[in-house]
Design an enzyme around this catalytic site. Structure first.
Site, PDB file in Angstrom:
ATOM      1  N   GLU A 158     -73.198  -1.955  56.393  1.00 61.68           N
ATOM      2  CA  GLU A 158     -74.195  -0.987  55.929  1.00 61.68           C
ATOM      3  C   GLU A 158     -74.068   0.366  56.618  1.00 61.68           C
ATOM      4  OE1 GLU A 158     -78.094  -2.852  56.048  1.00 61.68           O
ATOM      5  OE2 GLU A 158     -77.660  -3.895  54.176  1.00 61.68           O
ATOM      6  N   GLU A 310     -75.210  -9.517  50.080  1.00 62.06           N
ATOM      7  CA  GLU A 310     -76.306 -10.135  50.832  1.00 62.06           C
ATOM      8  C   GLU A 310     -77.520 -10.293  49.928  1.00 62.06           C
ATOM      9  OE1 GLU A 310     -77.569  -8.157  54.413  1.00 62.06           O
ATOM     10  OE2 GLU A 310     -75.515  -7.697  55.000  1.00 62.06           O
TER      11      GLU A 310
END
Ligand code: GLA
Ligand code: ZN
Length: 690
Positions: A158, A310
C-alpha cells in the site's frame, strides 16, 4: 470483441485463494506453522502472500541476512500445494535502519522528521533506502528465481503518503525544471503573478502554497511520479532475476494521493485491498454498489482482469464499529469481486496475530487455532467453489473479459482540481459520489460498465458518461469530439471543461477547448444553491431523449444559452426559469448531452434508462432485477459466467430468460426463477449471446 486474457500467472491458471501469511511472527511456534499447512489444505488456499513486513526477520542487522525461515516457508508451502506471492519488505523499515540512517524517515509538512514507528513511512527519494531496497530485492529475487512456489511479486505494501524532506523537495524542483524548463514558464502555468507569488528561483518553490492551484496539482503529480519511480527502482532487480514473474502493487481503491491509472504501465497486474463498510448502515445495497464501482475502476486501470489482494474474512479492526460479515455475505462479497473481473480472492489475514495492532483483525484462522469456526467454514466453502469455477466446462472464469458497452470517466487529476479550487461552492463538491450517482442506474439494471481515467481510449463504447469533467487533460477534448463525431453518445454535466491541466480557466466561453461547439451551448454562469434552496427541472414535451416529468436539483445550476443544441428540460425557478437545463446536440454521427444542474437520482435514472433503451445496451439478464439484486457477467465470447447476487437480507426471486443456463458449481441445468436466500449468490453458465 470479448476475449480471454491469460491467467494472472499463466503457469498457475486457477483462481487464487489465500492471503497475507506472516510466518515470520511465528517462528518460535513450530506447531502453529505445521497447523497452518493442514488448515490451508482444508480451506482450499492455494496462494499466500509472504514476507510483507518481514524486513527485520530477513536482515536482523545490517548486512546479515537470514533467509532460512523463508526457505523453509517456501519449500513447505510448495510441498503442501500452495504457491507464494512474495513481497518485498519495504512497507516497514527495520528499527536498526531507521536509527542508523535518519534520512529514510519521512519529514512532515511542518518540516519535522518522523520518529521511527508504525509502517508505510519511508522516504521514497532517500538514496540510502533505495540502496537497501536494491540489495534486499536482489537477494530475494536471485534466491527464489527458480523456486517453483513463486508466482507473483507483491511489491512493498500500500504505497502512500508524501515526504517533505530536503531530498524530496530537491527532487520536486527537478521534476518542475524538467517540465517547465524556465521559472518564467512555470509562473505562466501557475498564474503566479497573483498575490505576488512570482518565483524568481527554483529554490523558492515549496509544496505548500495552497493558493497556487497549479503548484498543488504538480505536487500531487510529483507524489505519484516519485512513488512510481521508487516502484520502478524496487522492480528493477525483480525484472532482472525473474523476468517471467508478474509484478503487482496492492492499491487502495480510490485512494486520494496516488493517481493509480498513471502507474498502470509500471506493473503487470492491478491488485487492490477492498474493505467495504458492510452493515454500517441498515442495508448493504449502497456499499455493494460502491464496491462494484471500485472493482470496475480497478479493472479499468489496465483494462483487464485484476486481483482482489486483500479483504477480510470477517471484520476489520479499524472502523468505528468493525462489524463481522453476516452469514453468506463473505461468499457474496468475494464472488462479487470475481464477477467484476478479479481472478482471485485473497485475505488480510491468514491467521490473527497474537499481539500488536492487528490482533483483532479478522482472519481465516482465529486465536482458537482450529477450523471449527463459522468464519473458517465460510472460507473453506468458498475455497471449494473457487476451485470449481476455475475448472468449469468453459475452462473456468479466469481471464474472461467484461463486455462493457458503457464507459464512465473517473479521473484523479480532475478530482484534485475540483477539490483544490476555491469556489464557486466549497461544500458538497462530491466528485466521487457524483460519478457513482451515474454508475448506480447501470448497476441497478445489471449492465457492465468500464470505469476509466479521462485520458483512455473511448472509441469502442456506445455510451460515455463524463460527470464533472472540470479539468480537460491534454487530448481529452479532442477524443470526446472524435468519439461523438463517430457516432457515440456522450453525457456530461455542470462543471465541465472549465480549466486546462494547469487549472487555468479557458477564456472565451465555457465549456472550453471547442466543447461549446460539441454540446451546442454556452454556459454563461453558475448558480450555486445553499442547502435550503432547491431548483427544479422539467422535461420539455416530446423531447428526443423521451424524458418526462420534473426533478429536483440542488447545489449547482449553470445558466445556459443554446448554440445549436435542443433543450430536453428547462429550469422552473429563479431568474433563469424557462432556460435550458438539459440539452442534446447532434455532432457528426453522434450526440452530446449536457446536464447543467445537479439533479436528483430519479432524473439520472430516467435519463440513463432512456439512453439504455435507445442504444439497445444489453443488461446481464433481460428481465428487470429486484431491488438489491446485482447481476453481471464475464465472457470469452463462447460462454458467459453470470453472477446473480442478493445484497439484501430478504429472499429474492430473479426471473431468468430462455437461454440454456447451467449452475456453474453443480453443472445442473437451471431454469428461472432463481430463488436467492439472504446474501446468496448463484453463478450460472450460458452460451454467449450473439
Ligand atoms: C491494509 C494493509 C494490511 C492490513 C489491512 C487491515 O490493507 O495492507 O497490512 O493492515 O489494511 O485492514
Ligand atoms: Zn523524503
Amino acid at each position: 470483441m470479448a476475449q480471454r486474457f491469460p491467467a494472472l500467472n499463466p503457469t498457475f491458471p486457477v483462481l487464487l485463494h489465500g492471503g497475507d501469511y506472516n510466518p515470520d511472527q511465528w517462528q518460535k511456534f513450530p506447531e502453529v506453522l505445521s497447523e497452518d499447512l493442514r488448515l490451508m489444505t482444508l480451506a482450499g488456499a492455494n496462494a499466500l502472500s509472504v514476507g510483507i513486513f518481514a524486513w527485520a526477520a530477513l536482515e536482523p542487522e545490517e548486512g546479515r541476512f537470514t533467509f532460512d525461515w523463508l526457505d523453509r516457508t517456501m519449500d513447505s508451502l510448495e510441498r503442501n500445494g500452495q504457491k507464494v506471492i512474495l513481497a518485498t519488505p519495504s512497507g516497514a523499515k527495520p528499527n536498526w535502519m531507521a536509527a542508523k540512517y535518519p534520512e529514510i524517515r519521512r519529514v512532515n509538512d511542518q518540516g519535522r522528521r518522523d520518529l521511527q514507528q508504525s509502517r508505510h513511512n519511508h522516504c521514497y527519494t532517500s538514496p540510502v533506502y533505495r540502496e537497501k531496497v536494491t540489495i534486499m530485492n536482489s537477494k530475494l529475487a536471485e534466491r527464489y528465481a527458480k523456486h517453483p512456489a513463486l508466482i507473483m511479486w507483491h511489491v512493498s505494501n500500500e504505497y502512500g503518503g508524501d515526504c517533505h524532506c530536503p531530498l524530496c523537495l530537491a527532487a520536486f524542483r527537478e521534476f518542475l525544471k524538467a517540465k517547465y524548463k524556465t521559472v518564467d514558464a512555470l509562473n505562466d502555468a501557475y498564474w503566479a503573478r497573483f498575490w505576488s507569488h512570482t518565483f524568481t528561483a527554483w529554490e523558492q518553490i515549496e509544496a505548500l502554497d495552497s493558493s497556487v492551484h497549479g503548484l498543488k496539482l504538480d505536487w500531487m503529480r510529483f507524489i505519484t511520479r516519485q512513488t512510481t519511480d521508487f516502484l520502478d527502482h524496487e522492480a528493477r532487480p525483480l525484472r532482472k532475476f525473474t523476468p517471467n514473474i508478474p509484478i503487482t502493487i496492492n492499491m487502495m481503491g480510490t485512494y486520494y494521493f496516488l493517481n493509480y491509472p498513471a502507474m498502470a504501465n509500471h506493473i503487470d497486474i492491478v491488485s487492490w485491498d477492498s474493505y467495504p463498510s458492510w452493515h454500517e448502515w441498515d442495508h448493504d445495497t449502497n456499499v455493494a454498489m460502491s464496491t462494484a464501482f471500485t472493482h470496475d475502476l480497478n479493472r479499468g486501470i489496465k483494462q483487464k482482469p485484476f486481483l482482489l489482494m486483500e479483504s477480510t474474512p470477517s471484520a476489520v479492526n479499524w472502523a468505528g464499529v468493525s462489524v463481522p460479515k453476516r452469514p453468506n455475505l463473505h461468499r457474496t462479497a468475494s464472488l462479487q469481486a470475481i464477477a467484476h473481473g478479479s481472478d482471485g480472492v485473497l485475505y488480510f489475514q491468514w491467521r490473527k496475530s497474537r499481539g500488536s495492532s492487528e490482533k483483532f483483525h479478522g482472519a481465516v484462522v482465529d486465536h482458537v487455532g482450529h477450523e471449527n469456526t463459522r468464519v473458517f467454514r465460510e472460507v473453506a466453502k468458498l475455497g471449494g467453489d473457487l476451485s470449481k469455477l476455475s475448472n468449469g466446462p468453459a475452462n473456468g472464469v479466469m481471464g474472461m473479459d467484461t463486455p462493457a458497452e458503457v464507459a464512465l470517466l473517473f479521473d484523479w487529476e480532475v478530482r484534485w482540481a475540483i477539490d483544490f479550487a476555491q469556489g464557486p461552492r466549497n461544500q458538497d463538491k462530491n466528485y466521487e459520489p457524483t460519478v457513482q450517482q451515474h454508475y448506480r442506474p447501470f448497476w441497478n439494471r445489471g449492465i457492465p460498465v468500464d470505469v476509466l481515467d479521462s485520458t483512455r481510449d473511448i472509441s469502442r463504447y456506445k455510451l460515455v458518461i463524463a460527470p464533472m469533467l472540470y479539468m480537460l487533460r491534454p487530448g481529452v477534448a479532442d477524443r470526446l469530439k472524435a468519439f461523438v463525431a463517430a457516432g457515440g453518445t456522450l453525457v456530461s454535466t455542470y462543471l465541465t471543461g472549465i480549466v486546462d491541466e494547469n487549472d487555468l480557466v479557458h477564456l472565451g466561453g465555457l465549456p472550453g477547448e471547442g466543447l461549446m461547439d460539441l454540446f451546442g451551448i454556452w454556459a454563461e454562469e453558475i448558480d450555486v444553491l445553499p442547502q435550503w434552496m432547491k431548483q427544479s427541472v422539467e422535461a420539455v414535451a416530446d423531447n428526443p431523449l423521451d424524458l418526462a416529468g420534473s426533478f429536483a436539483a440542488r447545489h449547482y445550476a449553470e445558466v445556459l444559452h443554446l448554440r445549436g443544441a435542443t433543450p430536453i428540460a428547462t429550469y422552473t425557478k429563479e431568474y433563469y426559469a424557462g432556460t435550458p437545463a438539459v440539452t442534446v446536440h447532434k455532432h457528426g454521427k453522434g450526440r452530446a448531452i449536457y446536464i447543467a444542474s445537479r439533479n436528483d437520482d430519479a432524473f439520472t435514472d430516467a435519463l440513463i434508462a432512456s439512453l439504455i433503451q435507445q442504444h439497445a445496451i444489453r443488461p446481464t439478464l433481460s428481465a428487470p432485477l429486484p431491488p438489491g439484486v446485482s447481476a453481471t457477467y464475464r465472457t470469452d465470447a463462447q460462454h458467459d459466467y453470470v453472477f446473480v447476487m442478493n445484497l439484501t437480507t430478504d429472499e429474492k426471486s430473479v426471473p431468468l430468460d430462455a437461454h440454456p443456463y447451467q449452475d456453474a458449481l453443480t453443472l445442473a441445468p437451471v431454469s428461472g426463477p432463481l430463488n436467492l436466500a439472504s446474501y446468496e449468490t448463484r453463478v450460472l453458465i450460458r452460451p454467449s449471446r450473439k
